[in-house]
Design an enzyme around this catalytic site. Sequence first.
Site, mmCIF file in Angstrom:
data_model
loop_
_atom_site.group_PDB
_atom_site.id
_atom_site.type_symbol
_atom_site.label_atom_id
_atom_site.label_comp_id
_atom_site.label_asym_id
_atom_site.label_seq_id
_atom_site.Cartn_x
_atom_site.Cartn_y
_atom_site.Cartn_z
ATOM 1 C CB CYS A 101 -1.059 0.134 1.208
ATOM 2 S SG CYS A 101 -1.957 1.158 1.454
ATOM 3 C CD GLU A 144 -6.619 0.753 -3.816
ATOM 4 O OE1 GLU A 144 -6.824 1.735 -3.126
ATOM 5 O OE2 GLU A 144 -5.490 0.301 -3.965
#
Length: 180
Positions: A101, A144
């Site tokens: 991430c 997400e």
Amino acid sequence: MSIQNVLRMGHPILQQLARPVRDASAPEIQQLIHDLRDTMRAHHGAGLAAPQIGQSVQVVIYGTGAPNPRYPEAPTIAETILMNPSLEPIGTETESGWEGCLSVPGLRGEVRRWKRLRIQALDSRGQELERVLEGFEARVVQHECDHLNGILFPQKLTSNQRFGYIEELITSGQIPEVPG
Ligand code: NI
């Protein structure tokens, strides 16, 4: 082109519930989409959620339509914008895989995700979008959309032992060699 600063784990905005988009055509939403695209591409992200650039609103982008150097073994995914997404698993099958991430730089962790799911959302023009996804794309979308609920992948590890710095994980053979 407007590359934005990516907030890192610990910033309060990353822990908030993002608000829904009311008007997809609003100039500030269209500008947000441009900023997400530029920032994701600049950092070779597989995806990016609006809270990561400091806007607590339900917009995510993923896929670049080109191979991703951070995930060389992943399939190429067309660029997709999702606003106000909702996810529904199809079946009960899950699979675990390593995730990174841009808000957790340098680290990877193993996370279990639904293998197949149905997504409903608005696209970049505010049109209804419904798709069935599986595998890597389903994983990216789940990652997400977690951002929109204030969740980062280290909160969902399969095990605290399956988490660490990329270089250490490569050296010890736990993940294949990948750049950044
Ligand atoms: Ni992320």
